[in-house]
Design a protein around this motif. Structure first.
Motif, PDB file in Angstrom:
ATOM      1  N   THR A  96       0.784  -1.163  -0.118  1.00  0.00           N
ATOM      2  CA  THR A  96       0.042  -0.024   0.250  1.00  0.00           C
ATOM      3  C   THR A  96       0.962   1.151  -0.058  1.00  0.00           C
ATOM      4  O   THR A  96       1.751   1.453   0.732  1.00  0.00           O
ATOM      5  CB  THR A  96      -0.972  -0.001   1.180  1.00  0.00           C
ATOM      6  N   LEU A  97       0.484   2.220  -0.941  1.00  0.00           N
ATOM      7  CA  LEU A  97       1.177   3.394  -0.723  1.00  0.00           C
ATOM      8  C   LEU A  97       0.723   4.513  -0.285  1.00  0.00           C
ATOM      9  O   LEU A  97      -0.545   4.659  -0.795  1.00  0.00           O
ATOM     10  CB  LEU A  97       1.587   3.776  -2.548  1.00  0.00           C
ATOM     11  N   LEU A  98       1.089   5.031   0.723  1.00  0.00           N
ATOM     12  CA  LEU A  98       0.573   6.212   1.524  1.00  0.00           C
ATOM     13  C   LEU A  98       1.446   7.491   1.158  1.00  0.00           C
ATOM     14  O   LEU A  98       2.473   7.516   1.187  1.00  0.00           O
ATOM     15  CB  LEU A  98       0.599   5.986   3.111  1.00  0.00           C
ATOM     16  N   PHE A  99       0.446   8.384   0.559  1.00  0.00           N
ATOM     17  CA  PHE A  99       1.169   9.696   0.145  1.00  0.00           C
ATOM     18  C   PHE A  99       0.454  10.687   1.152  1.00  0.00           C
ATOM     19  O   PHE A  99      -0.529  10.937   1.288  1.00  0.00           O
ATOM     20  CB  PHE A  99       0.785   9.945  -1.305  1.00  0.00           C
ATOM     21  N   LEU A 100       1.579  11.504   1.879  1.00  0.00           N
ATOM     22  CA  LEU A 100       1.214  12.737   2.586  1.00  0.00           C
ATOM     23  C   LEU A 100       1.489  13.907   2.015  1.00  0.00           C
ATOM     24  O   LEU A 100       2.527  14.064   1.532  1.00  0.00           O
ATOM     25  CB  LEU A 100       2.032  12.384   3.860  1.00  0.00           C
ATOM     26  N   GLU A 101       0.380  14.898   1.925  1.00  0.00           N
ATOM     27  CA  GLU A 101       0.734  16.229   1.349  1.00  0.00           C
ATOM     28  C   GLU A 101       0.085  17.526   2.489  1.00  0.00           C
ATOM     29  O   GLU A 101      -0.724  16.862   3.125  1.00  0.00           O
ATOM     30  CB  GLU A 101       0.437  16.159  -0.084  1.00  0.00           C
ATOM     31  N   ALA A 102       0.656  18.832   1.812  1.00  0.00           N
ATOM     32  CA  ALA A 102      -0.141  19.686   2.589  1.00  0.00           C
ATOM     33  C   ALA A 102      -0.017  20.932   1.652  1.00  0.00           C
ATOM     34  O   ALA A 102       0.821  20.876   0.642  1.00  0.00           O
ATOM     35  CB  ALA A 102       0.513  19.962   3.745  1.00  0.00           C
TER      36      ALA A 102
END
Length: 296
Positions: A96-102
């Protein structure tokens, strides 16, 4: 900025979570939470070594051990190889690829507060580094299984989001360690709460109980029959349960309750065992341990 769509997936033991995303979006917080959830976590891992880490964990911890790896622009020109790893799959594990952004303004404030330059900033401005990072990350973000925008999330809210996405019922339960100890050997430094059993008569002064320990029935019965013992349990156990609920709300899933007497052999041991049983009856994952038993 386009609205972020989050799709939370129910994971099983033995999965591999790849954590990536924008610098300052919360990768370290996510990694710490995954570690608290029982994942084997490796930070700043070059994608070419992902298979090696999986093989090492399989051999040392078994294939059911869940793994999380954090990969980002600190690894250099890694995105092409990361996409290849994800496309080919990693042995038996679902990845599973978890991508965090803001938002950029949020990332700028966080980077300035941390007083760290952006890894792609070079000699330019921080915003230049962020723009370059977004460009490099755009394709990877598009393939992410779960995208979390942390712009409006504090640390507790982000950890709760990670826990909801990747935690199991067992992993999310409050784990309470009830440790007995002797005051003459010092209070456990990791105790969240300390209870003093020296208000109860000491079985040490009963000749037939002196050589026994609080884990034995006759000693336990003696301690529990003393004036004030039942009242203490009726008040103390609900307090621990209520505080434990608060711990969970704040993302803290470990509590240490220290129960002491003079030597850590009779009263504290008996009480620690009883507290543990009662906490278990309340649905908590409680375990008793006896630090100083056998030291006398």
């Amino acid at each position: 900025m386009a609205q972020v769509v989050e799709e939370e997936r129910e994971l099983e033991h033995g999965d591999l979570v790849v954590v990536t995303g924008m610098t300052g979006a919360g990768r370290s917080t996510a990694a710490k939470e995954l570690e608290d959830l029982g994942y084997f976590v490796v930070d700043n891992l070059p994608p070419a070594l992902v298979r090696d880490v999986v093989r090492m964990v399989d051999e040392s911890h078994g294939p059911d051990q869940s793994i999380a790896v954090v990969v980002d622009v600190r690894s250099g020109s890694f995105f092409e190889s990361l996409r290849e790893v994800l496309a080919e799959g990693v042995t038996h594990r679902r990845t599973t690829l978890l991508f965090l952004e803001a938002d950029d303004d949020v990332l700028v404030r966080r980077q300035e507060a941390a007083r760290r330059p952006h890894p792609l900033q070079a000699g330019g401005r921080l915003l230049d580094g962020l723009a370059q990072e977004r460009k490099v990350m755009s394709d990877l973000r598009g393939h992410a299984d779960l995208v979390i925008d942390t712009s409006d999330l504090n640390v507790h809210q982000l950890t709760a989001r990670i826990a909801r996405a990747f935690g199991t019922e067992e992993r999310l339960a409050l784990k309470v360690t009830v440790v007995s100890f002797g005051f003459k050997y010092g209070i456990p430094v990791d105790a969240d709460y300390v209870a003093d059993m020296r208000f109860l008569p000491n079985p040490h002064w009963v000749p037939e109980l002196r050589p026994r320990t609080g884990r034995e029935r006759d000693v336990s019965d003696y301690v529990m029959s003393q004036a004030g013992a039942a009242e203490f349990l009726e008040r103390f156990v609900p307090l621990v349960v209520d505080v434990g609920r608060g711990y969970l709300r704040e993302g803290k899933r470990f509590m240490t309750v220290a129960v002491g007497c003079t030597g850590g052999k009779h009263r504290s041991v008996a009480m620690a065992e009883e507290i543990c049983l009662r906490l278990s009856d309340h649905g908590l994952d409680a375990k008793a341990t006896h630090r100083d038993l056998g030291r006398e």
